[in-house]
Design an enzyme around this catalytic site. Structure first.
Site, short mmCIF file in Angstrom:
data_model
loop_
_atom_site.label_atom_id
_atom_site.label_comp_id
_atom_site.label_asym_id
_atom_site.label_seq_id
_atom_site.Cartn_x
_atom_site.Cartn_y
_atom_site.Cartn_z
N SER A 186 -14.48 66.56 -18.25
CA SER A 186 -13.89 67.87 -17.94
C SER A 186 -12.79 68.29 -18.90
CB SER A 186 -13.35 67.85 -16.51
OG SER A 186 -12.30 66.92 -16.40
N HIS A 214 -19.00 68.23 -12.79
CA HIS A 214 -18.90 69.40 -13.67
C HIS A 214 -20.27 69.80 -14.23
CE1 HIS A 214 -14.54 70.04 -13.81
NE2 HIS A 214 -14.46 68.74 -13.65
N LYS A 245 -17.06 72.37 -6.44
CA LYS A 245 -16.92 73.09 -7.70
C LYS A 245 -17.99 74.19 -7.76
CE LYS A 245 -14.22 69.57 -9.98
NZ LYS A 245 -14.27 68.13 -10.22
C1 LIG Z 1 -13.52 67.04 -9.44
C2 LIG Z 1 -14.14 65.74 -9.71
C3 LIG Z 1 -14.24 64.77 -8.70
C4 LIG Z 1 -13.64 64.96 -7.35
O1 LIG Z 1 -14.34 65.90 -6.60
P1 LIG Z 1 -13.84 66.25 -5.13
O2 LIG Z 1 -15.09 66.59 -4.39
O3 LIG Z 1 -12.90 67.40 -5.27
O4 LIG Z 1 -13.19 65.04 -4.59
C5 LIG Z 1 -14.90 63.59 -9.00
N1 LIG Z 1 -15.41 63.36 -10.22
C6 LIG Z 1 -15.32 64.26 -11.22
C7 LIG Z 1 -15.91 63.96 -12.55
C8 LIG Z 1 -14.67 65.47 -10.99
O5 LIG Z 1 -14.55 66.35 -11.97
#
Ligand SMILES: *Cc1c(COP(=O)(O)O)cnc(C)c1O
Length: 401
Positions: A186, A214, A245
């Site tokens: 990310s 992502h 997301k």
């Molecule tokens: C955002 C993210 C998470 C965490 O996701 P949540 O559902 O908000 O706990 C885990 N791994 C990656 C690669 C992320 O970008």
């Protein structure tokens, strides 16, 4: 309340964070999430820093689907899944995610953080090896820490180093080996080389795991994820991801893979066994999101168009970006104070974005990170690009001026 030194110690550490420019203030929004948001002071800002890739977070259709599930299934379950916290909507969502991802079965979690945190310990022990990319997400690092398997780390996206680590694990006589990587990183928008990773896994008899937080919903021609983008659907052993997301943006996570893996996690994964079930309105809305993006690629196509346009124009203006195709676009400013000034000036110009400096990114790699959304209009992107040009000119950082 008798240990005053404890509290003053915290105070000192917080002040040090502020002094080092590492303190993270929270931006308070007075509106729903979207391409445009209203700040607490009433100003309207174009939002370039949400993980709202498909624009579904503040979207009325997502909201309607959540409301329908809220009406039918109620607000919550007050239970873990295995006691009395599983509703038909949870089973439907698990089945739909499996179909979407091309796997056998899926287990829901309250967050992807939990999915990763509870993944490794039930499946691997001291006889096994976890071979993990150096830039993997914090939740993967924590999940691996909770597990007794031997840890091998390879340099970010470096396939030669990955092979060296695989050889080391084989030489150490490890029983099961699993290669673990974010599908997309990310900070840089780097896409993992899953085709090569799958080849190496086959060569050394290793399993593969990807975190698609992502990627799920928009990477690949039909939005299945990085495994679709890299042409390896059906060849990844374990996929984790988030519902928080692109896939609606509320919260929730999942792990998907072979039946034996998912069944084992249902029996043994601690964040699943000892934590409340996902709210039914989130499960219902996630189902509607999967229906919507399975019926049409319009949203991911618009996201990718916006991404290509922004990447092309920002370079034309004279900024340096990390090359790539992902909607995460790191605009490189290199120098931390410059990046700080730049982000502040963009905020004044009505653009919300985030700056990253050492130690979050390597020394000399300071940047602002732009995240495109399907919800951005061309007009909004042009406004943002004009603000970039103005701030860039003011700070004297454009290449061709
Ligand atoms: C955002 C993210 C998470 C965490 O996701 P949540 O559902 O908000 O706990 C885990 N791994 C990656 C690669 C992320 O970008």
């Amino acid at each position: 309340m008798s240990d005053q030194a404890f509290y003053s110690g915290l105070q000192t550490k917080l002040e040090a964070l502020r002094d080092d420019g590492l303190f993270k203030p929270e931006r308070v929004l007075a509106s729903r999430q979207g391409a445009q948001v209203i700040a607490q002071d009433g100003r309207t800002l174009i939002n370039m820093c949400a993980n709202n890739y498909l624009g579904l977070s503040g979207d009325p259709e997502t909201q309607k689907a959540a409301a329908a599930a809220l009406e039918k299934y109620g607000y919550g379950l007050s239970s873990v899944r295995f006691i009395c916290g599983t509703q038909t909507v949870h089973k439907e969502l698990e089945a739909r995610l499996s179909t979407f991802l091309g796997t056998e079965d899926t287990i829901l979690y309250a967050a992807a953080f939990d999915a990763n945190g509870g993944l490794f310990e039930p499946l691997f022990d001291e006889n096994d090896a976890i071979i993990s990319d150096a830039l993997n997400h914090a939740s993967i690092i924590d999940g691996v820490r909770l597990c007794k398997a031997a840890r091998y780390r390879y340099a970010n996206n470096d396939m030669a180093d990955l092979e060296q680590q695989l050889i080391a694990a084989v030489d150490a006589g490890k029983r099961h080996k699993i290669i673990v990587t974010d599908g997309v990183f990310s900070m840089d928008g780097t896409i993992a080389q899953l085709d090569k990773i799958v080849e190496l896994a086959q060569k050394y008899g290793a399993l593969t795991m990807i975190d698609e937080s992502h990627a799920s919903g928009f990477m690949g021609a039909t939005g299945r994820g990085t495994h679709e983008h890299c042409g390896v659907i059906g060849k990844i052993d374990i996929i984790t991801g988030t519902l928080g997301k692109a896939l609606g943006g509320a919260m929730g996570g999942f792990t998907s893979g072979r039946k034996e893996v998912i069944e084992t996690l249902r029996q043994k994964s601690r964040p699943y066994l000892f934590s409340n079930t996902l709210a039914p309105m989130i499960a219902g809305a996630s189902l509607a999101v999967l229906d919507r993006i399975s019926a049409s690629t319009a949203l991911r196509d618009r996201l990718m168009d916006n991404t290509a346009y922004f990447r092309q124009e920002i370079e034309r203006i004279g900024f340096t970006i990390k090359p790539g195709t992902h909607p995460v676009v790191p605009v490189m400013l290199f120098d931390a104070p410059v990046a700080q000034k730049f982000a502040a000036r963009m905020f004044e110009l009505g653009v919300l974005l985030s700056g990253f400096f050492y130690p979050v990114v390597p020394m000399g790699q300071a940047r602002v990170r732009v995240q495109l959304s399907a919800a951005h209009t061309r007009e909004q992107l042009d406004t943002v690009l004009a603000a970039f040009e103005q701030a860039g000119r003011e700070l004297g950082i454009l290449k061709n001026t």
